[in-house]
Structures are given as C-alpha cells and as structure tokens.
Write a protein that holds these residues in place. Structure first.
Motif: not given
Length: 238
Positions: A18-24
C-alpha cells in the motif's frame, strides 16, 4: 489471500504494498499537476500532451497503481490480478521510455526537447524515471511471476509501436509539426524503423525484468530462460 510461493513480499497488503502504491500515485499525480500548469505550444495543439509517449506511459502507470492500491485496500484477488495484468504492459513501456529518453539525452537533449522547453531535474525525474522505478519495484517485490510469453510481449510491443506511429503521424498532419524534435530530422521510413526498433527494445525490457525477477528471487530457471529461451515467461502451473 495466500502469497504466490515465488513472490518475494506480501501483496496485496495494507503495509509495504500500500505504501509503494500511494507513493507512486502521489508522484504521478504531481507530474500531471505540473503538466497542467506548464503552458507550452503542445498544450493547445491537437492531441495535447498525449502526443508524448511519456505521458501515455505515465497515465498507464497511474491506472496500474490505482488498481494496485484498491487491491491493497480491499485485499481483492481480482483487483490484484488486474494490477498484475496491467503491469505486464505498463512496466516494460516505462522501462522503454526511461532508456530511450536518457539515452537520447546523453547524445543531445534537444532531440527530445526544444532548448526553450527544457525541464528542471525534479519534474524531469518525475516524468522519465520515477514511473519506471516504481513499476519495477512493484513487479520485482510485490508481484507473482508474469505469465506473458515473449511472443505475446512482442505482439503487444509491435501493436503499441504501430498505433503510436499512426497517432504521431496524424497529430503531425493536424499540427504541422511533431512533438519530439528527433521526428523532424527523420524521414517517414526512418521514423517507422525507429518505432520498430523501440518495439524490440520494449520486448527486451520485458526479458530484462524477467531476468531481474529471477535474480532477486533466486529463481535460476528464470534467469536462464530470459537469456537462452526468449519464448519463455511461461509460469503456468507454478
């Protein structure tokens, strides 16, 4: 949802995935916001900024990560599968964009941008490096092995090249100029050759991502197939 036995980290999940997708998504949204505020002749031209392969790739990266985030939130296997399917197209495309852009910039940056439209480093990185990095991380760490075969990847890459070629030529006829300065320097057949070569490079980026997946996850067979058996990428029954 059980993690695929060859997948390195848990996904979908409400933690790292989730953190990676939010950052992206935040990065891609910032790039689109910059684009909306960046007044250039392209802005009011036929096709707008979507004459650029970079912006088409950015839009696909955004869609891929939005679907990925929805999968993280809901823990839906269907959405996770949809994200992985989108990734088989968007990730190699972004790797292609990254290689082409920085490769041409190393030769002469005016081939991709007129001198009066050069970008500062941060937006330049956001358009031409961040999407490829984010999608590669998503594939290598948070996705099961791809099921797409190299033949299918080649057909997909060639289809994109043909569609984008016709799109660029059509926009060029409407506007009287091309979005990338390098296109102005090439004849029609030279541009066709450039698009075909780019399609081959996109297929190659698919094989590179497969090799990296095998390297990172300790799957020697994937590494060998990516080099000695380009018809590979078959993970049926894995």
């Amino acid at each position: 949802m059980a993690r695929h036995r060859l997948q390195r980290l848990e996904a979908p999940s409400r933690t790292l995935s989730m953190l990676l997708h939010i950052a992206g998504i935040l990065s891609f949204t910032a790039s689109f916001k910059f684009l909306d505020q960046w007044e250039t002749p392209i802005s009011s031209a036929y096709g707008g900024h979507y004459q650029f392969l970079t912006i088409i790739g950015l839009a696909l990266a955004q869609i891929t990560f939005v679907v990925g985030l929805l999968a993280d939130i809901t823990l839906s296997p269907m959405l996770f599968k949809a994200k992985n399917t989108l990734s088989t197209f968007s990730a190699p495309l972004e790797i292609l964009i990254t290689i082409l852009y920085w490769g041409l910039c190393a030769i002469d940056k005016s081939l991709v941008f007129p001198p009066d439209l050069q970008l500062d480093f941060l937006p330049d990185f956001g358009f031409h490096a961040a999407p490829g990095i984010m999608l590669a991380l998503d594939l290598l760490l948070l996705s099961p092995p791809w099921t797409i075969e190299a033949y299918s990847a080649t057909v997909l890459s060639m289809s994109l090249a043909i569609v984008y070629w016709f799109w660029v030529e059509w926009c060029g006829q409407q506007n009287g100029w091309y979005p990338y300065p390098i296109f102005e320097l090439l004849s029609t057949w030279q541009r066709a050759l450039l698009f075909i070569s780019s399609a081959s490079l996109m297929t190659g980026s698919t094989m590179l991502l497969k090799w990296l997946y095998g390297k990172l996850n300790g799957i020697e067979r994937f590494q060998k197939e990516a080099i000695t058996n380009p018809a590979g990428f078959h993970t049926k029954g894995e």
